[in-house]
Design an enzyme around this catalytic site. Structure first.
Site, PDB file in Angstrom:
ATOM      1  N   ARG A   1      39.549   4.410   7.498  1.00 31.55           N
ATOM      2  CA  ARG A   1      39.683   5.870   7.914  1.00 31.55           C
ATOM      3  C   ARG A   1      41.713   6.114   8.516  1.00 31.55           C
ATOM      4  NH1 ARG A   1      34.938   4.455   9.814  1.00 31.55           N
ATOM      5  NH2 ARG A   1      33.355   5.910   9.406  1.00 31.55           N
TER       6      ARG A   1
ATOM      7  N   LYS B   1      34.977   3.658  14.357  1.00 34.01           N
ATOM      8  CA  LYS B   1      34.559   4.103  15.470  1.00 34.01           C
ATOM      9  C   LYS B   1      33.368   4.021  16.135  1.00 34.01           C
ATOM     10  CE  LYS B   1      34.212   8.877  12.599  1.00 34.01           C
ATOM     11  NZ  LYS B   1      33.363  10.159  11.715  1.00 34.01           N
TER      12      LYS B   1
ATOM     13  N   HIS C   1      41.978  10.754   3.488  1.00 32.75           N
ATOM     14  CA  HIS C   1      40.136  10.300   2.565  1.00 32.75           C
ATOM     15  C   HIS C   1      39.922  10.978   1.530  1.00 32.75           C
ATOM     16  CE1 HIS C   1      37.668  10.324   6.183  1.00 32.75           C
ATOM     17  NE2 HIS C   1      36.435  10.638   4.999  1.00 32.75           N
TER      18      HIS C   1
ATOM     19  N   ARG D   1      40.583   7.459   0.235  1.00 31.61           N
ATOM     20  CA  ARG D   1      38.516   6.980   0.763  1.00 31.61           C
ATOM     21  C   ARG D   1      37.250   6.511   0.257  1.00 31.61           C
ATOM     22  NH1 ARG D   1      35.914   4.700   5.483  1.00 31.61           N
ATOM     23  NH2 ARG D   1      34.170   5.834   5.906  1.00 31.61           N
TER      24      ARG D   1
ATOM     25  N   HIS E   1      30.384   3.452   7.501  1.00 32.44           N
ATOM     26  CA  HIS E   1      28.785   4.111   8.229  1.00 32.44           C
ATOM     27  C   HIS E   1      28.064   3.180   8.828  1.00 32.44           C
ATOM     28  CE1 HIS E   1      30.558   6.376   3.881  1.00 32.44           C
ATOM     29  NE2 HIS E   1      31.663   6.982   5.459  1.00 32.44           N
TER      30      HIS E   1
ATOM     31  N   TYR F   1      27.759   9.115  -2.354  1.00 32.17           N
ATOM     32  CA  TYR F   1      28.982   8.862  -3.198  1.00 32.17           C
ATOM     33  C   TYR F   1      28.477   8.817  -4.653  1.00 32.17           C
ATOM     34  CZ  TYR F   1      32.349   8.738   0.079  1.00 32.17           C
ATOM     35  OH  TYR F   1      32.867   9.184   1.628  1.00 32.17           O
TER      36      TYR F   1
END
Length: 291
Positions: A144, A168, A237, A240, A263, A272
């Site tokens: 990211r 994150k 993004h 990504r 994730h 995806y």
């Protein structure tokens, strides 16, 4: 809005700067809405007021994803002040939202990727070498934007051939890098040391020897992608999404892609597969004699 709430987002929730900034914007907008409705105390807000807020947002032609995020900000805020004993019930807890519109991720086509990394695209100075490495890292790791900004020089392990990415909630993951990119990163770091001294530990810096910032990274990616692709979105993004889509199309395991992207669950990665299935469907329609 109590300062303690934002400290809670930083130190307990470990949310990114970008997410916290979005929370602040959402809550300031809601506070203004309340003032317009003659509600001067956020502690007195009711579930009806929350419903009016949602209706107001929908009249502003905001998409359902944005409305969902704004309500999520409110739920988090009221959960916090409920926990602090300032209110009995969370007025946003039972709010019903419109269905999210599922948008397939945009990605760069393989032939366009080849054009994107043409050496003639990049200048032979520090800026060109930096930009080239930024684009390669986005494309080859799927990280990211904030993750790239937060990278430090020591996050690149040249002996093991991996880069450590802090995602994150400060969750760390190791992503392998090809030998040629490791060599290119060494060249960049050596070039940087010759021209800049006593700079930050960050892997990528500005021309003023400061840490990169989000808008600059967006401009860098947008500039190069706009030269080779006709996509509406040309953000970091998109690279990504390109990484994940091409990995899946090449036969990579979905769980492996999930880990590489950082994730939290497989559902976020499964989007995806829609792009991959569409490609398969198009191939079938073109190749099958009865299709």
């Amino acid at each position: 809005m109590p300062k303690a709430f934002f400290e809670h987002l930083v130190f307990e929730k470990h949310l990114s700067k970008h997410t916290i900034a979005a929370y602040k914007t959402d809550l300031i907008q809601f506070e203004q809405f309340c003032k317009d409705q003659k509600i001067n105390n956020l502690l007195s807000v009711t579930s009806k007021d929350i419903r009016r807020w949602i209706i107001f947002l929908l009249t502003q032609n905001l998409n359902s994803v944005t409305v969902h995020r704004k309500l999520s900000s409110l739920k988090s805020y009221y959960n916090f002040i409920q926990r602090e004993g300032l209110i009995k019930d969370n007025p946003a807890a039972e709010a019903i939202l419109p269905k999210k519109q599922k948008k397939l991720p945009q990605f760069i086509k393989e032939n366009e990727v080849d054009a994107l990394f043409d050496d003639t695209f990049f200048s032979n100075d520090f800026e060109g070498l930096r930009d080239q490495n930024i684009l390669h890292l986005f494309y080859l790791t799927g990280m990211r934007r904030q993750e790239l900004i937060d990278l430090n020089i020591h996050d690149v392990d040249f002996s093991r051939g991996v880069i450590t990415v802090t995602g994150k909630r400060n969750k760390m993951r190791s992503v392998p890098l090809p030998v040629w990119l490791l060599d290119q990163l060494k060249e960049y770091i050596n070039f940087r040391k010759k021209h800049f001294s006593d700079g930050p530990d960050n892997l990528f810096i500005t021309l003023k020897n400061k840490q990169l910032y989000a808008k600059l990274v967006y401009r860098i990616v947008n500039y190069y992608v706009s030269r080779i692709a006709t996509l509406q979105k040309r953000s970091p993004h998109v690279l990504r999404h390109t990484f994940a889509t091409q990995m899946l199309n090449s036969g990579a395991d979905l769980n492996a892609i999930k880990e590489l992207l950082g994730h939290a669950n497989l559902a976020a990665t499964e989007i995806y597969t829609h792009n991959s299935f569409q490609k398969l469907k198009n191939t079938y329609n073109q190749a099958h004699p009865r299709a």
